[in-house]
Design an enzyme around this catalytic site. Structure first.
Site, mmCIF file in Angstrom:
data_model
loop_
_atom_site.group_PDB
_atom_site.id
_atom_site.type_symbol
_atom_site.label_atom_id
_atom_site.label_comp_id
_atom_site.label_asym_id
_atom_site.label_seq_id
_atom_site.Cartn_x
_atom_site.Cartn_y
_atom_site.Cartn_z
ATOM 1 N N HIS A 1 27.846 27.763 22.010
ATOM 2 C CA HIS A 1 27.469 26.953 23.177
ATOM 3 C C HIS A 1 28.464 27.046 24.343
ATOM 4 C CE1 HIS A 1 30.150 24.089 21.142
ATOM 5 N NE2 HIS A 1 30.243 23.434 22.277
ATOM 6 N N ASP A 2 29.750 27.208 24.035
ATOM 7 C CA ASP A 2 30.751 27.227 25.117
ATOM 8 C C ASP A 2 31.233 28.631 25.468
ATOM 9 O OD1 ASP A 2 30.899 24.636 25.935
ATOM 10 O OD2 ASP A 2 32.526 24.062 24.586
ATOM 11 N N LYS B 1 32.768 29.681 28.771
ATOM 12 C CA LYS B 1 34.119 29.282 29.207
ATOM 13 C C LYS B 1 35.053 30.472 29.274
ATOM 14 C CE LYS B 1 34.233 24.401 28.081
ATOM 15 N NZ LYS B 1 34.720 23.375 27.158
ATOM 16 N N HIS C 1 29.873 26.913 33.112
ATOM 17 C CA HIS C 1 29.936 27.658 31.842
ATOM 18 C C HIS C 1 28.595 27.720 31.078
ATOM 19 C CE1 HIS C 1 30.854 23.726 29.860
ATOM 20 N NE2 HIS C 1 30.306 24.287 28.799
ATOM 21 N N HIS D 1 23.304 22.344 26.867
ATOM 22 C CA HIS D 1 24.058 21.413 26.039
ATOM 23 C C HIS D 1 24.841 20.373 26.850
ATOM 24 C CE1 HIS D 1 27.282 24.394 26.765
ATOM 25 N NE2 HIS D 1 28.126 23.408 26.492
ATOM 26 N N HIS D 2 24.766 20.461 28.204
ATOM 27 C CA HIS D 2 25.391 19.414 29.020
ATOM 28 C C HIS D 2 24.368 18.609 29.810
ATOM 29 C CE1 HIS D 2 29.639 19.968 28.250
ATOM 30 N NE2 HIS D 2 29.464 21.289 28.295
ATOM 31 N N ASP E 1 28.419 17.861 20.362
ATOM 32 C CA ASP E 1 29.483 18.368 21.239
ATOM 33 C C ASP E 1 30.284 17.200 21.814
ATOM 34 O OD1 ASP E 1 30.930 20.140 22.853
ATOM 35 O OD2 ASP E 1 29.482 20.025 24.490
HETATM 36 FE FE FE2 Z 1 30.199 22.987 26.973
#
Ligand code: FE2
Length: 341
Positions: A201-202, A205, A230, A254-255, A283
């Site tokens: 998911h990240d 970044k 990201h 996811h945010h 998360d």
């Molecule tokens: Fe994230």
């Protein structure tokens, strides 16, 4: 098939013709004929009359494809096919069955055993070679796909390992998300999606400098925007791989927040993909319990209380939070093991 490369003036290139073909038949004449045809085309042939020897030595023989006679004493080609497929696990290992029979029943039995193609005796060598080449090409494409997917997962883990504040974050998010997904009664495919999505998911970044990720002071608007990019960066990285198609909604959303206050698209309620909603709760929970550059971590109980309050103020999907808390309370050992100390 990592060794099946030769160098052309244009660079490394795979040649299906250099592949290792396992041929199993109880008749010498058939073995010799098949070997001659395949070797003439440049294939490397491993010929055997013993199904048991083949099974015992399959790792050492490392074939790329098998051509099996169906009617053999001791163990049929169907059974050998099933066992060979088993021994390769999830890795695609193409098997062609050679049958003197052309009835539908025999083909069905072959398909049940996992065979990928058939040809009948007496066989047409051009047709046989075309089928073999096409299966080898398929295997190569699958190998390349697996390899590309492995690279992306390794990249995600490497990025995370460099950051002491987020080390293990993705694995915990993945474990928590898949647990909640199974409590919600989702299908295996969706559970796998949040499990893989939790890991990746990240990944976006990777484009954010470590200094910004670790900054203790207040971030500038430009830095905030870089971090907030990201999910879209991760989406762009992973969209190139069709095997990761199902995971893209997790990475991109996811945010997002249930009340529409999230990013990148400000989606609201059920417009946010379910898999994204699940990972977002896990998360946020993990971020709370973990120590960050700018604060100490909360305890599991404190984080549960915060998530409940945020749910009441409309930030989270109430059903997912209910299952999440149920999971934390019903299997506290699982959760404590994720957060030792
Ligand atoms: Fe994230």
């Amino acid at each position: 098939m990592p060794n099946e490369f030769y160098i052309t003036p244009d660079g490394p290139c795979f040649r299906e013709e250099r592949a290792r073909i396992l041929v199993v038949d109880d008749f010498d004449a058939n073995l010799e004929l098949m070997t001659a045809i395949l070797e003439k085309e440049g294939f490397r042939v491993i010929a055997s009359k013993s199904q048991f020897e083949v099974l015992n030595r399959v790792k050492e023989l490392a074939p790329d494809l098998a051509v099996l006679d169906v009617m053999m004493p001791g163990m049929s080609g169907y059974e050998l096919c099933r066992r060979l497929k088993e021994s390769f696990g999830k890795k695609f290992f193409p098997v062609v069955l050679v049958t003197g029979l052309s009835q539908l029943e025999d083909k069905l039995a072959g398909l049940e055993a996992g065979a990928d193609d058939f040809f009948s005796k007496p066989f047409n060598s051009r047709e046989m070679l075309a089928k073999i080449r096409s299966l080898l090409k398929l295997r190569r494409l699958q190998d390349e796909l697996e390899c590309a997917e492995d690279i992306i997962f390794t990249l995600a883990m490497t990025v995370e390992a460099k950051d002491k504040y987020t080390r293990g974050h993705s694995e915990r998010v993945s474990a928590l998300s898949s647990e909640v997904a199974s409590m919600l009664g989702l299908a295996e495919k969706e559970i796998l999606c949040v499990r893989k999505g939790g890991i990746l998911h990240d990944i976006g970044k990777i484009a954010v400098h470590e200094e910004i990720l670790h900054k203790k002071a207040k971030l500038s608007l430009g830095e905030v925007n870089l971090i907030r990019a990201h999910p879209v960066t991760g989406f762009e990285i992973c969209r190139t791989l069709s095997s990761l198609k199902n995971i893209l909604p997790v990475i991109k959303h996811h945010h997002e927040r249930w009340d529409g206050g999230g990013f990148p698209d400000g989606l609201k309620g059920e417009a946010i993909p379910l898999v994204g909603r699940i990972v977002s709760v896990a998360d946020a929970f993990d971020a709370m319990v973990s120590i960050r550059p700018y604060r100490d971590g909360y305890t599991v109980d404190e984080a549960v209380r915060i998530i409940k309050n945020e749910k009441d103020s409309g930030q989270w999907d109430p059903l997912i939070v209910a299952r999440f808390i149920e999971m934390v309370e019903s299997d506290i050992t699982f959760v404590r093991n994720l957060y030792p100390g």
